[in-house]
Motif scaffolding. Structure first.
Motif, PDB file in Angstrom:
ATOM      1  N   MET A 298       0.901  -1.118   0.247  1.00 30.52           N
ATOM      2  CA  MET A 298       0.016   0.120   0.052  1.00 30.52           C
ATOM      3  C   MET A 298       0.785   1.194   0.015  1.00 30.52           C
ATOM      4  N   MET A 299       1.971   1.273   0.664  1.00 24.10           N
ATOM      5  CA  MET A 299       3.011   2.411   0.838  1.00 24.10           C
ATOM      6  C   MET A 299       3.487   2.650  -0.548  1.00 24.10           C
ATOM      7  N   MET A 300       3.679   1.720  -1.373  1.00 31.04           N
ATOM      8  CA  MET A 300       4.568   1.672  -2.656  1.00 31.04           C
ATOM      9  C   MET A 300       3.453   2.264  -3.752  1.00 31.04           C
ATOM     10  N   LEU A 301       1.983   1.907  -3.617  1.00 32.54           N
ATOM     11  CA  LEU A 301       1.011   2.423  -4.366  1.00 32.54           C
ATOM     12  C   LEU A 301       0.424   3.703  -4.235  1.00 32.54           C
ATOM     13  N   PHE A 302       0.485   4.191  -3.086  1.00 28.87           N
ATOM     14  CA  PHE A 302      -0.041   5.236  -2.662  1.00 28.87           C
ATOM     15  C   PHE A 302       0.940   6.386  -2.607  1.00 28.87           C
TER      16      PHE A 302
END
Length: 484
Positions: A318-322
Motif C-alpha cells: 500500500m505504501m508503494m502504491l499510494f
C-alpha cells in the motif's frame, strides 16, 4: 522524440535504483524479528542478550544517519551512498557466517549504516531532477523506509519457515551487492561543498547523546524504568544534548544548523515526524502478536509465523502504491495538506481497530489503511523539509528528520511494550498481553496520530518564490548525467 525521452528514462531508472536501495536498507530493520525466539538456542545466549540484535541496528542507524547526511552535503551524496553500502554488505556477510552472539552483533550494527541511503537518496534527487518530477520521486524514496520495514517481516518469516538464518543473510548480502553495483552504474555524481568543514565535536556529542537516549528508552523495560542505569542514561542524554546544542550554535560549520532546524516549518515537521514514526511502529508491534496468539485466548487468531508475515505483506505494498498519490496531492494542495491528511488516515486506521480486531482479514484492512496514511505523510515530510532549508543543507536536514522518525519508533516500542506488559493475562502458566492491552495500544496510536495532525495543521503554508534561482543554486543543479 528519442532525445527527449532519453534523459527522462535515465532519471526513471535512477529513481528506481534509489527506491530499491531504500527498501533493501530498511528491510534490515525487521529481518531478524521472526528469528528472535530462535536466537537464544542458535547463538547459545539468553533472550535478553538476543534482543540486542534489534537494538544494535537501531543505535547504529540513529548515530550514522545525521553524520552521513552532513558528509553527503560536503563531499557528494553518491560518494556517501557508496561508502554506506559497504558496511551494509559486510554486515550481511558477517551475520551469514556467524554462529555466536558477538559477531552477529557486529554484523547487525553494520547493517544499521544502510539506513543512511534513504535520506541521502532523497537529497540527491533535489540535485538532479527537474522540479516537476521531484515531488513524486522524493515521496517514493521517503516511503521506502516503511515499505522495506513492512516487507522485511514476511520475507524473513518465509525463510524462517522453510530454511535457516544463513540463507536469509546470504540473500541480504546478494541484494546489497546488487544495490551497490546499481548505485555505481546508474547514479550520477553530485557536487559537494569541500570548502566546508566537518564538525567532529558535534558528531561525537550527538552520537553519545543518542546512544544514551535510545539505550535508555529501548532497554528501560528490561532494566527497570526506575533503575540507576536507565535513569543515568536518560539523564546523561539530556546533559549531552544540551551541551551539544550550545556547541552547534557557536561553531561556524555545525553538524546540524540548529538555527535552520529551529525555524517553524522544520521544527514542527520534525515533531510530526517523531509522532508518525511512533504511530507507524505501534501497529507493527501489536498486529503480529494478535495474529500469532492461540485462538484459545478468545482474541488471538492462531496464525503461523509464515501466515503472519503474509498477512502483513499487503501493508507494505500500500505504501508503494499510494506514495505517488501523495505527491500529486502535494503538488495540487501543498505538502502541508498531504501531511495533515496522512496523519488523519493513520488515526482513522487505529480508531477502526476498535471493531476490526476479530479476524486476519479485518486486521489487514487496519494495517493497509494505516500504511496508506504513512505513505502520504512520509511523502510530504521531505518536501516540507527541503522547501525550508538551503540546498547545501539538504542531506543533513533529511538525515536529522530520518533520525526523528527512528526516535519515534523507539519511543513507540517502549510505550507499547509497557502497556502490553502491564495489561497482561495468564494463559497456560505464562503471561501474555490481554485484549484490553492490545486495544489500549491501538488507541494510543490513534491519539498520537491525531496529535500529529494537529501539529501539522500549524505548519506555515509555503509561499511560491518568484525570484529567479541564484547562480549558486544553478551551479549546484547539474543536468542529469548519463548512465554509466
Amino acid at each position: 522524440m528519442e532525445n527527449a525521452a532519453g534523459p527522462r528514462d535515465r532519471t526513471r531508472g535512477m529513481v528506481a535504483v534509489l527506491a530499491l536501495a531504500g527498501i533493501v536498507a530498511a528491510a534490515m530493520q525487521t529481518l531478524v524479528i521472526p528469528f528472535l525466539g530462535l536466537f537464544p538456542q542458535l547463538l547459545h545466549t539468553t533472550p535478553a542478550n538476543a534482543s540486542w540484535l534489534v537494538t544494535a541496528t537501531v543505535l547504529t542507524a540513529a548515530v550514522v544517519t545525521p553524520v552521513s547526511g552532513r558528509l553527503g552535503d560536503l563531499y557528494g551524496k553518491r560518494r556517501m551512498m557508496l561508502i554506506c553500502s559497504g558496511p551494509l554488505f559486510a554486515g550481511s556477510v558477517i551475520c551469514a557466517l556467524a554462529n555466536s552472539l558477538p559477531p552477529m552483533l557486529v554484523g547487525r550494527a553494520l547493517q544499521g549504516v544502510g539506513t543512511s541511503l534513504i535520506p541521502l537518496g532523497m537529497s540527491l534527487l533535489r540535485d538532479v531532477l527537474p522540479p516537476e518530477r521531484l515531488g513524486s520521486a522524493v515521496a517514493l524514496i521517503s516511503s521506502s523506509l516503511g515499505i522495506g520495514t513492512a516487507l522485511g517481516l514476511p520475507i524473513a518469516a518465509t525463510v524462517a519457515e522453510h530454511a535457516d538464518r544463513h540463507v536469509l543473510f546470504w540473500g541480504a548480502a546478494a541484494m546489497n551487492a546488487v544495490v551497490a553495483a546499481l548505485i555505481w552504474l546508474k547514479i550520477p555524481v553530485t557536487p559537494g561543498r569541500p570548502e566546508g568543514r566537518f564538525d567532529h565535536v558535534g558528531a561525537i556529542g550527538l552520537s553519545a547523546a543518542l546512544v544514551c537516549l535510545l539505550l535508555g528508552v529501548s532497554k528501560g523495560a528490561d532494566w527497570g524504568w526506575g533503575s540507576g542505569v536507565t535513569l543515568g542514561l536518560l539523564g546523561a542524554a539530556a546533559v549531552l544534548l544540551f551541551a551539544w546544542g550550545r556547541w552547534e550554535l557557536r561553531t561556524t560549520d555545525p553538524l546540524v544548523d540548529l538555527r535552520v532546524a529551529a525555524g517553524r516549518t522544520v521544527l514542527l515537521t520534525n515533531g510530526v515526524s517523531l509522532a508518525i514514526g511512533f504511530a507507524m511502529y505501534a501497529q507493527g508491534l501489536i498486529v503480529p502478536q494478535l495474529l500469532q496468539l492461540p485462538r484459545e485466548t478468545g482474541y488471538g487468531l492462531g496464525q503461523s509465523m509464515l501466515h503472519m508475515g503474509l498477512w502483513m505483506a499487503p501493508a507494505g505494498l500500500m505504501m508503494m502504491l499510494f506514495s505517488p498519490l501523495g505527491a500529486r496531492l502535494s503538488a495540487a494542495r501543498g505538502p502541508k495538506t498531504t501531511l495533515v491528511t496522512g496523519s488523519l488516515v493513520i488515526a482513522l486506521a487505529y480508531g477502526s481497530s476498535t471493531v476490526l480486531l476479530g479476524s486476519p482479514w479485518t486486521l489487514v484492512i487496519v494495517t493497509c489503511v494505516c500504511n496508506i496514511g504513512v505513505a502520504l505523510a512520509y511523502g510530504a515530510i521531505p518536501a516540507l523539509i527541503m522547501g525550508a532549508v538551503p540546498r547545501t543543507e539538504t542531506a543533513s536536514a533529511n538525515g536529522f528528520n530520518t533520525l526523528m522518525r527512528s526516535v519515534g519508533s523507539s519511543v513507540s516500542s517502549a510505550v507499547v511494550g509497557v502497556v502490553l506488559a502491564q495489561l497482561s493475562t495468564d494463559f497456560g502458566g505464562r503471561h501474555i498481553p490481554s485484549e484490553g492491552g492490545f486495544r489500549t495500544g491501538m488507541l494510543i496510536g490513534c491519539g498520537v496520530a491525531l496529535l500529529a495532525a494537529a501539529v501539522a495543521a500549524t505548519i506555515p503554508s509555503a509561499r511560491p518564490r518568484k525570484a529567479p534561482a541564484t547562480p549558486v543554486d544553478q551551479a549546484a543543479t547539474p543536468s542529469p548525467a548519463p548512465a554509466r
